[in-house]
Write an enzyme that holds these catalytic residues in place. Structure first.
Site, PDB file in Angstrom:
ATOM      1  N   LYS A   1       0.828  -1.203   0.000  1.00 54.99           N
ATOM      2  CA  LYS A   1       0.000   0.000   0.000  1.00 54.99           C
ATOM      3  C   LYS A   1       0.865   1.257   0.000  1.00 54.99           C
ATOM      4  O   LYS A   1       0.684   2.150  -0.836  1.00 54.99           O
ATOM      5  CB  LYS A   1      -0.918   0.004   1.220  1.00 54.99           C
ATOM      6  CG  LYS A   1      -1.649   1.325   1.459  1.00 54.99           C
ATOM      7  CD  LYS A   1      -2.295   1.337   2.825  1.00 54.99           C
ATOM      8  CE  LYS A   1      -2.603   2.759   3.265  1.00 54.99           C
ATOM      9  NZ  LYS A   1      -3.122   2.835   4.642  1.00 54.99           N
TER      10      LYS A   1
ATOM     11  N   ASP B   1      -6.629   0.937   0.971  1.00 54.36           N
ATOM     12  CA  ASP B   1      -6.679   1.350   2.369  1.00 54.36           C
ATOM     13  C   ASP B   1      -8.007   0.898   2.954  1.00 54.36           C
ATOM     14  O   ASP B   1      -8.759   0.148   2.323  1.00 54.36           O
ATOM     15  CB  ASP B   1      -6.466   2.862   2.508  1.00 54.36           C
ATOM     16  CG  ASP B   1      -7.695   3.663   2.115  1.00 54.36           C
ATOM     17  OD1 ASP B   1      -8.571   3.118   1.388  1.00 54.36           O
ATOM     18  OD2 ASP B   1      -7.804   4.826   2.516  1.00 54.36           O
TER      19      ASP B   1
END
Length: 227
Positions: A126, A145
């Site tokens: 991420k 997320d």
């Protein structure tokens, strides 16, 4: 109950189209002026709001300059400078060690590949995706997320639980030109309407195409996922 699109790809295209009209100025909310500041801000943003991170980094980025400053800072001192951030001791260590590697192995420059970025302490896929997209203008995937996870599952774009598997599903159905923007659109909509608890389904531009939409806006409060 909303009716799902004929396929996840069609659903994804419809979601992107509607959210882009709803949030035409959607973009990253973290503040930074260079790649190192971006990397540090994203490390700090794990399980912490962007607003809190921006408040903390305003002073942090004035105190520390290049990666050498962070690498050479005493652990206790750097941690104290981050003490309003969640898990500040661990994040201080990640930042120090990442900056040490940047100095020793990357000539002081933030790496520009997924493999090199994810080798840095505290940097997962991420974080690496954010740095690649906004620091190097390289889009290799979709940042997953908490908002992207929640919305993509509620909207029927994936049934997976884990971010990397969710990303694998999303890159198959979200138009590649929107891989970067998809995250920001989900974040804006997740904050404004499709919240983890008590989402405002009655005022949602996706209600009629969302398989999780309920007339009373109810969602499983234990997990923040659809019933």
């Amino acid at each position: 109950m909303g009716t799902p699109r004929e396929s996840r790809a069609e659903q994804a295209a419809e979601v992107v189209d509607r959210l882009e009209r709803e949030y035409p100025d959607s973009t990253i909310s973290l503040r930074y002026s260079n790649r190192l500041e971006l990397l540090i801000a994203v490390i700090l943003s794990a399980q912490c709001t962007d607003e809190r991170v921006n408040a903390e980094t305003e002073h942090l980025f004035e105190t520390y300059d290049g990666p050498e400053d962070y690498a050479n800072a005493p652990q206790e001192e750097l941690a104290e400078d981050l003490n309003s951030i969640t898990y500040y001791n661990s994040k201080a260590e990640y930042i120090r060690e990442s900056c040490r590697m940047i100095v020793e192995e990357h000539d002081g420059e933030v790496p520009d590949t997924m493999d090199e970025l994810t080798d840095l302490p505290g940097v997962g896929r991420k974080t690496a995706n954010v740095v690649l997209q906004h620091g190097h203008d390289v889009v290799e995937g979709i940042v997953v997320d908490t908002h992207v996870r929640r919305l993509s599952r509620r909207l029927g774009l994936t049934e997976e639980e884990y971010p990397e598997r969710i990303e694998a599903d999303l890159v198959e159905v979200v138009p590649e030109d929107y891989w970067q923007q998809f995250t920001h659109l989900c974040i804006d909509h997740g904050r404004a309407v499709c919240t983890a608890r008590n989402p405002d389904c009655s005022d949602c531009v996706l209600a009629d195409v969302c398989p999780s939409e309920k007339g009373d806006g109810e969602v499983d409060l234990a997990s923040g996922e659809p019933w």
